[in-house]
Design an enzyme around this catalytic site. Structure first.
Site, PDB file in Angstrom:
ATOM      1  N   HIS A 176       0.850  -1.188   0.000  1.00 51.44           N
ATOM      2  CA  HIS A 176       0.000   0.000   0.000  1.00 51.44           C
ATOM      3  C   HIS A 176       0.885   1.236   0.000  1.00 51.44           C
ATOM      4  O   HIS A 176       1.731   1.413   0.882  1.00 51.44           O
ATOM      5  CB  HIS A 176      -0.937  -0.026   1.199  1.00 51.44           C
ATOM      6  N   ALA A 177       0.647   2.070  -1.011  1.00 48.53           N
ATOM      7  CA  ALA A 177       1.576   3.164  -1.305  1.00 48.53           C
ATOM      8  C   ALA A 177       1.834   4.086  -0.121  1.00 48.53           C
ATOM      9  O   ALA A 177       2.953   4.537   0.085  1.00 48.53           O
ATOM     10  CB  ALA A 177       1.039   3.956  -2.497  1.00 48.53           C
ATOM     11  N   GLU A 179       1.856   3.582   3.067  1.00 50.28           N
ATOM     12  CA  GLU A 179       2.406   2.999   4.299  1.00 50.28           C
ATOM     13  C   GLU A 179       3.932   3.072   4.266  1.00 50.28           C
ATOM     14  O   GLU A 179       4.628   2.076   4.121  1.00 50.28           O
ATOM     15  CB  GLU A 179       1.879   1.558   4.451  1.00 50.28           C
ATOM     16  N   ARG A 234      -3.249   4.785  -2.033  1.00 52.20           N
ATOM     17  CA  ARG A 234      -3.078   3.442  -1.477  1.00 52.20           C
ATOM     18  C   ARG A 234      -2.841   2.381  -2.550  1.00 52.20           C
ATOM     19  O   ARG A 234      -2.043   1.457  -2.386  1.00 52.20           O
ATOM     20  CB  ARG A 234      -4.369   3.113  -0.697  1.00 52.20           C
ATOM     21  N   HIS A 304       3.021  -4.266   6.326  1.00 53.21           N
ATOM     22  CA  HIS A 304       2.075  -3.159   6.153  1.00 53.21           C
ATOM     23  C   HIS A 304       2.131  -2.257   7.386  1.00 53.21           C
ATOM     24  O   HIS A 304       2.869  -2.504   8.328  1.00 53.21           O
ATOM     25  CB  HIS A 304       0.646  -3.712   6.006  1.00 53.21           C
ATOM     26  N   SER A 305       1.299  -1.205   7.365  1.00 52.74           N
ATOM     27  CA  SER A 305       1.046  -0.413   8.570  1.00 52.74           C
ATOM     28  C   SER A 305      -0.375   0.109   8.425  1.00 52.74           C
ATOM     29  O   SER A 305      -0.928   0.070   7.323  1.00 52.74           O
ATOM     30  CB  SER A 305       2.035   0.751   8.700  1.00 52.74           C
ATOM     31  N   TYR A 306      -1.041   0.622   9.448  1.00 55.12           N
ATOM     32  CA  TYR A 306      -0.607   0.638  10.812  1.00 55.12           C
ATOM     33  C   TYR A 306      -1.590  -0.148  11.658  1.00 55.12           C
ATOM     34  O   TYR A 306      -2.661  -0.465  11.159  1.00 55.12           O
ATOM     35  CB  TYR A 306      -0.534   2.114  11.318  1.00 55.12           C
ATOM     36  N   TYR A 356     -10.218  -7.918  10.403  1.00 60.01           N
ATOM     37  CA  TYR A 356     -11.531  -8.032   9.768  1.00 60.01           C
ATOM     38  C   TYR A 356     -11.416  -8.908   8.524  1.00 60.01           C
ATOM     39  O   TYR A 356     -10.314  -9.177   8.044  1.00 60.01           O
ATOM     40  CB  TYR A 356     -12.100  -6.666   9.361  1.00 60.01           C
ATOM     41  N   GLU A 378       1.459  -5.542  10.659  1.00 62.80           N
ATOM     42  CA  GLU A 378       0.938  -4.169  10.626  1.00 62.80           C
ATOM     43  C   GLU A 378       1.791  -3.400  11.622  1.00 62.80           C
ATOM     44  O   GLU A 378       1.631  -3.545  12.832  1.00 62.80           O
ATOM     45  CB  GLU A 378      -0.540  -4.113  11.044  1.00 62.80           C
TER      46      GLU A 378
HETATM   47 ZN   LIG Z   1      -1.484  -2.098   3.971  1.00 59.44          ZN
END
Ligand SMILES: [Zn+2]
Length: 417
Positions: A176-177, A179, A234, A304-306, A356, A378
């Site tokens: 994801h851009a 992050e 993103r 990833h984050s967050y 989720y 994350e």
């Molecule tokens: Zn992500």
């Protein structure tokens, strides 16, 4: 001296002409206690353009959780009125997104080129991949696994002591851009590998027995776009004929329960799963590489984050993986290692229940290919800065994450299959 305000405003505007400036944009956190609150959030999301930070979309909001989202300056008053009138409890996490964007760059490093404690743009990271391989020919080699939608090479670093038939751990960053802490970790990992090989027992053993495949930035086009045009982008940057919105959520684009849950079929959505599974060139490059190297890849880690979470399959359904007990114990041990350095607390568990439902993720796909140890990290934080984690936290974040990654890799070495 008094400077006419209009001139200051003009100067600031021109300094940011290349993209949205986010002046006056806010990030809210709303407590969602029941189904009524969930419905109110859906109502709000359909009336106003809202950029969901956590969860990733309105569809993923569930009772007894909090929702973080970013609202454009022009909608702030309307959104606040809506929350107050409906008695939704909320707090403002970031009161001015533009100030927070500037505050990210708080590194004391004066380096002008590449720095491990600063956020580096793609051009700098690309040059770094070449340089670190050239400087460490006995430990690092660079290849490309394909090209992005916009034609850029997707560089992969293979890190390990040369030996035939080694098992491998695959780690990717920058799905994801926005992050940014994620690519920072991949760079940190390679630096620490070459710096501590032959010095530190655990890393030396890991590099002797394993190869690490490090993909420093998966979604390069998107990452560049966050630097040049829109910090909160993103998705990928692909286009489709007859569709005005660009990009696909790469972590909804894998062939693992593709687009069934927690993903959108709307091209303008931030969780758009794409026209087909593996529609994105980046996804295809990664899956081709992993399929080709399945016999050696024993673990898959995607950064990833967050949220500060360590997740394992499944996210596309509530079913549990076959080795759930083992993955749970390993995740628990890894987050304990992580916390041992700075006390940072992570939650862990299967994606669907811990965060989720989200179909089409790379961790689920890798697991279903037979990679038994598949995890999504994350990273920091839990929302104080969200995607705008200050550079001053890069070091601590990467140090603690490295402990967890090394723990998982050492476990894999001891449990080869
Ligand atoms: Zn992500």
């Amino acid at each position: 001296m008094l400077v006419p305000l209009i001139l200051v405003a003009a100067a600031l505007a021109s300094a940011h002409h290349s993209g949205e400036d986010f002046e006056g944009s806010k990030v809210f956190r709303v407590s969602v206690d029941n189904e009524n609150h969930v419905n109110l959030m859906h109502e709000l999301a359909s009336a106003r353009q809202i950029d969901f930070w956590k969860p990733d979309s309105a569809a993923q909001i569930k009772p007894h959780s909090t929702v973080d989202f970013h609202v454009k300056a022009e909608d702030v008053v309307t959104v606040e009125d809506f929350l107050e009138q409906n008695e939704l409890h909320y707090e403002v996490m970031i009161s001015n997104l533009r100030s927070a964007m500037e505050a990210q760059f708080d590194s004391h490093s004066r380096a002008t080129g590449h720095s491990y404690t600063k956020y580096n743009n793609w051009e700098t990271i690309e040059a770094w991949t070449k340089q670190i391989a050239a400087e460490n020919p006995d430990l690092v080699s660079r290849s490309s696994i394909g090209t992005t939608f916009e034609g850029r090479s997707m560089y992969l670093l293979k890190v390990g002591k040369a030996k035939s038939n080694k098992p491998a751990v695959f780690i990717d960053c920058g799905f994801h851009a926005r992050e940014w802490i994620s690519p920072a970790f991949c760079q940190w990992f390679v630096k620490e590998a070459v710096r501590t090989y032959g010095q530190e027992t655990q890393m030396t053993e890991l590099l002797d027995k394993l190869d690490f495949y490090i993909l420093p930035v998966f979604n390069i086009d998107g990452y560049i776009y966050t630097w040049t045009s829109s910090r909160m982008w993103r998705k990928t940057r692909s286009t489709q004929t007859g569709v005005s919105c660009r990009g696909v959520d790469p972590n909804r684009n894998f062939n693992a329960g593709w687009c069934e849950n927690g993903a959108s079929k709307q091209p303008c959505s931030d969780t758009y799963c794409g026209p087909t599974a593996e529609s994105e060139k980046e996804t295809k490059a990664l899956t081709d590489f992993i399929r080709k190297n399945l016999s050696s890849i024993k673990a898959y880690l995607t950064i990833h984050s967050y949220s500060q979470m360590l997740l394992y399959p499944y996210s596309y359904s509530y079913k549990l993986p076959k080795n759930n007990a083992e993955l749970n114990a390993l995740a628990k041990a890894a987050v304990n290692e992580l916390a041992s350095l700075h006390g940072t607390k992570y939650t862990y568990g299967p994606g669907a229940t811990t965060i989720y439902l989200a179909a089409g993720g790379s961790d689920d796909w890798a697991y279903d290919q037979g990679i038994k140890y598949s995890f999504t990290f994350e990273l920091r934080d839990t929302g104080r800065y969200g995607f705008l984690l200050p550079e001053s936290q890069i070091r601590a974040t990467c140090e603690e994450t490295l402990l967890a990654v090394k723990h998982i890799a050492s476990y894999v070495v001891q449990h080869l299959y």
